[in-house]
Design an enzyme around this catalytic site. Structure first.
Site, PDB file in Angstrom:
ATOM      1  N   HIS A 197     -11.279 -12.386   2.111  1.00 30.48           N
ATOM      2  CA  HIS A 197     -11.817 -12.225   0.748  1.00 30.48           C
ATOM      3  C   HIS A 197     -12.388 -13.524   0.187  1.00 30.48           C
ATOM      4  O   HIS A 197     -12.628 -13.624  -1.021  1.00 30.48           O
ATOM      5  CB  HIS A 197     -10.727 -11.692  -0.199  1.00 30.48           C
ATOM      6  CG  HIS A 197     -10.304 -10.291   0.117  1.00 30.48           C
ATOM      7  ND1 HIS A 197      -9.146  -9.733  -0.369  1.00 30.48           N
ATOM      8  CD2 HIS A 197     -10.866  -9.335   0.895  1.00 30.48           C
ATOM      9  CE1 HIS A 197      -9.024  -8.505   0.082  1.00 30.48           C
ATOM     10  NE2 HIS A 197     -10.046  -8.229   0.855  1.00 30.48           N
ATOM     11  N   THR A 231       1.734  -7.735   0.336  1.00 33.34           N
ATOM     12  CA  THR A 231       0.545  -7.035  -0.131  1.00 33.34           C
ATOM     13  C   THR A 231       0.900  -5.599  -0.530  1.00 33.34           C
ATOM     14  O   THR A 231       1.766  -4.983   0.080  1.00 33.34           O
ATOM     15  CB  THR A 231      -0.590  -7.058   0.918  1.00 33.34           C
ATOM     16  OG1 THR A 231      -1.744  -6.418   0.388  1.00 33.34           O
ATOM     17  CG2 THR A 231      -0.195  -6.400   2.234  1.00 33.34           C
ATOM     18  N   LEU A 288       8.308  -7.588  -1.269  1.00 29.33           N
ATOM     19  CA  LEU A 288       9.355  -7.601  -2.305  1.00 29.33           C
ATOM     20  C   LEU A 288       9.885  -6.196  -2.543  1.00 29.33           C
ATOM     21  O   LEU A 288      11.072  -5.993  -2.766  1.00 29.33           O
ATOM     22  CB  LEU A 288       8.770  -8.168  -3.602  1.00 29.33           C
ATOM     23  CG  LEU A 288       9.756  -8.575  -4.687  1.00 29.33           C
ATOM     24  CD1 LEU A 288      10.676  -9.681  -4.186  1.00 29.33           C
ATOM     25  CD2 LEU A 288       9.012  -9.030  -5.943  1.00 29.33           C
TER      26      LEU A 288
END
Ligand code: APR
Length: 234
Positions: free
Chosen positions: A109, A176, A202
């Site tokens: 990106h 992500t 997470l």
């Protein structure tokens, strides 16, 4: 793990969260504070270039004030010590993988510390603001834009990424949400190619169901543990 030789690691904003960089979609994240259409599309840039430049100038300044965390450092160690193939494919535009010492890195990106001239198509390492429309060091045009991929634009180095996926034995996704394609599709590609897949995040992501194994927790803890396991130093 005799058969395990080549690894592709995908990273997202979550790996830099513990360095103090906002993620995009978590509570209080960048997309809570800014409209995607305004700051991350070519149309938004056409409508209000100053708004977009200010957004990236602030992020470019902020990234130079933070440091890599143990997750970046663990991947840099893997890059140094892993004798097989390794490609770290990051969606992140920060330079924390490289500052931790990793070199087998692709920024699909783009990068905050790079300016792109749409006139001569050259890229230039850039640490300062772009809001004042500085001259392009190559062609002197005053049209430099952030060298980041906006929604609706083609990500960078896709051929290299797919070539690495085709020869990989393990695909690992770190930090992500699995909300943005083509990156969010790599795990299903990896499954189709028959390789092992592991998620370190997470919390469960939109693509968790695709992974053979998902471990939940902060990257700063999960990534060093996983690298220790892989290098047999755990
Ligand atoms: N450790 C591990 N994972 C974390 C941590 C942490 N400390 N903090 C947050 N996460 C996880 C969140 O649970 C979430 O799943 O990281 C993910 C961040 O998701 P997003 O904010 O959506 O970021 P990302 O997936 O990188 O976004 C993809 O979208 O906006 C575009 O171009 C931008 O590259 C970006 C792309």
């Amino acid at each position: 793990m005799a058969e395990l030789r080549n690894i592709v690691v995908l990273t997202g904003a979550g790996i830099s969260a513990e360095s103090g960089i906002d993620t995009f979609r978590d509570a209080g994240g960048l997309w809570d504070k800014h409209r995607v259409e305004d700051v991350a599309t070519p149309q938004g840039y056409e409508r209000d270039p100053a708004l977009v430049q200010r957004f990236y100038d602030a992020r470019r300044e902020a990234v130079q004030k933070v440091a890599p965390n143990p997750a970046h450092e663990a991947l840099a160690r893997l890059d140094r010590e892993w004798e097989g193939g390794l490609l770290i494919v990051t969606q992140n535009v920060d330079d924390l993988h490289e500052r931790a010492g990793a070199s087998r890195v692709v920024h699909m990106h783009g990068e905050l510390l790079s300016a792109l001239c749409p006139i001569c198509e050259r890229r230039h390492r850039w640490t300062g603001p772009l809001i004042d429309r500085p001259e392009c060091p190559s062609c002197e045009a005053r049209s430099l834009r952030p060298d980041v991929v906006w929604f609706g634009e083609m990500p960078y180095q896709m051929d290299r990424i797919y070539a690495a996926l085709r020869s990989a034995h393990l695909f690992v996704s770190i930090g992500t949400s699995g909300a943005v394609y083509p990156a969010a599709g790599f795990v299903s590609d990896a499954r189709e190619l028959g390789m092992k897949t592991l998620e370190l995040n997470l919390e469960r992501s939109e693509g968790s169901h695709w992974f053979h194994e998902s471990r939940e927790g902060p990257a700063g803890k999960l990534v060093p543990e996983w690298v220790d396991e892989l290098l047999g130093t755990g």
